[in-house]
Design an enzyme around this catalytic site. Structure first.
Site, PDB file in Angstrom:
ATOM      1  N   LEU A 141       0.894  -1.132   0.029  1.00 32.97           N
ATOM      2  CA  LEU A 141       0.078   0.153   0.042  1.00 32.97           C
ATOM      3  C   LEU A 141       0.961   1.215  -0.039  1.00 32.97           C
ATOM      4  O   LEU A 141       2.008   1.131   0.861  1.00 32.97           O
ATOM      5  CB  LEU A 141      -1.021   0.186   1.393  1.00 32.97           C
ATOM      6  CG  LEU A 141      -2.206  -0.984   1.205  1.00 32.97           C
ATOM      7  CD1 LEU A 141      -2.703  -0.681   2.781  1.00 32.97           C
ATOM      8  CD2 LEU A 141      -2.987  -0.724   0.139  1.00 32.97           C
ATOM      9  N   ASP A 142       0.568   2.429  -0.831  1.00 34.40           N
ATOM     10  CA  ASP A 142       1.355   3.646  -0.625  1.00 34.40           C
ATOM     11  C   ASP A 142       1.356   3.908   0.695  1.00 34.40           C
ATOM     12  O   ASP A 142       0.612   3.619   1.580  1.00 34.40           O
ATOM     13  CB  ASP A 142       0.344   4.653  -1.491  1.00 34.40           C
ATOM     14  CG  ASP A 142       0.454   4.298  -2.972  1.00 34.40           C
ATOM     15  OD1 ASP A 142       1.297   3.423  -3.356  1.00 34.40           O
ATOM     16  OD2 ASP A 142      -0.275   5.074  -3.618  1.00 34.40           O
ATOM     17  N   ARG A 143       2.249   4.790   1.043  1.00 36.17           N
ATOM     18  CA  ARG A 143       2.865   5.161   2.196  1.00 36.17           C
ATOM     19  C   ARG A 143       1.616   5.972   2.896  1.00 36.17           C
ATOM     20  O   ARG A 143       1.061   5.850   4.274  1.00 36.17           O
ATOM     21  CB  ARG A 143       3.819   6.191   2.345  1.00 36.17           C
ATOM     22  CG  ARG A 143       4.638   6.721   3.482  1.00 36.17           C
ATOM     23  CD  ARG A 143       5.723   7.625   3.407  1.00 36.17           C
ATOM     24  NE  ARG A 143       6.115   8.057   4.587  1.00 36.17           N
ATOM     25  CZ  ARG A 143       5.480   9.324   5.501  1.00 36.17           C
ATOM     26  NH1 ARG A 143       4.489   9.998   5.199  1.00 36.17           N
ATOM     27  NH2 ARG A 143       6.150   9.424   6.621  1.00 36.17           N
ATOM     28  N   THR A 145      -1.740   5.654   2.108  1.00 34.65           N
ATOM     29  CA  THR A 145      -2.903   4.660   1.974  1.00 34.65           C
ATOM     30  C   THR A 145      -2.905   4.052   3.401  1.00 34.65           C
ATOM     31  O   THR A 145      -2.101   3.320   3.762  1.00 34.65           O
ATOM     32  CB  THR A 145      -2.828   4.048   1.051  1.00 34.65           C
ATOM     33  OG1 THR A 145      -2.841   4.592  -0.387  1.00 34.65           O
ATOM     34  CG2 THR A 145      -4.187   3.267   0.864  1.00 34.65           C
TER      35      THR A 145
END
Length: 307
Positions: A141-143, A145
């Site tokens: 997951l993106d930082r 998110t």
């Protein structure tokens, strides 16, 4: 569901009736579809026993036999354990699902300089209770998110889950808030995604990019704020996929400064709300709902359990 029991470093599996006449080789190659290198490793290092003895991998199994697989060996890697309070949605001997907070990376890109990632926190949690396992993430997951993210606790579970992810057998459902009102209540965005040559971390829709497929459904429209709450699920897992696709449509995620979504929130309004898959060992259906954890809250009026 497969009957299993952990016994020290070994996993005991009672052979079910549907495995009658299958061989151990069939289990590893056809049922679990394990990588050849890993199968060789298990076979050559005698990490599989049948009724306590070294087995012939090509003889048929019989219901009630006890199959033992060495899965839980201690592992000491180079990543440092670091304390972070991370909500856990599911855990057993083989895997974990965390509810990732915002502003924490999934794993370190540099293990010496980055010690505050989700992987560091997972190692701290496990080692604090005496587990020294080779844990690693199955997807990212993106930082910024939040939400459900899956980790394997040993290489065998990891190999099966990697294959399941590649075969699109792990379903990830996201909740997002996009700017404006979508013209359709549901739909599919099928646009390839590649790197943006003008920005090191940015992605864009590109004819030469990788296949990317995002399905979406409108949950509700906030007319006052000029926002739309959507549910989306992916057939692919490209970097920034949801963010890029909705920006391409002219409806960037609220708070997503990188893709033109403004700065209403401290981060892009994206949450991995639900994770569904069959357990890599027991075949049990696993469904994890990830509660919203933003303070102050970003997502309002959405019941996660109904997603």
């Amino acid at each position: 569901m497969l009957k299993t029991e952990r016994k020290g470093k070994w996993l005991e599996i009672i052979v079910p009736p549907e495995w009658n006449d299958m061989t151990i080789d069939d289990l590893f190659r056809k049922l679990w579809e394990a990588p050849k290198k890993l199968i060789y490793h298990f076979q050559m290092e005698n990490k599989v026993l049948l009724n306590g003895n070294k087995p012939n991998w090509n003889l048929p199994l019989v219901q009630g036999n006890k199959l033992m697989v060495l899965l839980f060996e201690d592992y000491f890697g180079e990543v440092s354990p670091t304390y972070h309070e991370i909500p856990i949605l599911y855990e057993d001997d083989h895997l974990m699902v965390f509810n990732k907070p915002a502003f924490i990376s999934t794993h370190p890109n540099n293990i010496e300089l980055e010690t505050d990632t989700l992987l560091n926190a997972a190692l701290y949690y496990l080692q604090a209770k005496g587990e020294f396992c080779n844990i690693r993430h199955i997807h990212r997951l993106d930082r910024d998110t939040t939400g459900a993210i899956l980790f394997a606790k040993h290489s065998f579970a990891g190999a099966i889950l990697d294959r399941m992810l590649e075969q699109r057998k792990i379903k990830r459902t996201y909740i997002a808030i996009v700017n404006g009102t979508l013209s359709s209540k549901r739909g599919t965005i099928q646009e390839p995604i590649g790197r943006d040559r003008h920005h090191a971390t940015k992605r864009r829709v590109s004819s030469t990019g990788q296949e990317a497929i995002t399905h979406f459904q409108v949950l509700r429209v906030d007319k006052a704020a000029k926002h739309t709450y959507i549910k989306c699920w992916l057939d692919t897992g490209r970097t920034h996929q949801i963010r890029v696709h909705f920006s391409h449509l002219g409806h960037p995620l609220a708070g997503d400064v990188l893709y033109g979504g403004g700065s209403l929130f401290k981060r892009q309004a994206l949450h991995a709300a639900k994770l569904e898959f069959l357990h890599p060992i027991t075949d049990e259906k696993i469904i994890c709902h990830a509660p919203f954890i933003d303070k102050p809250p970003i997502f309002k009026g959405i019941n996660i359990d109904e997603i």
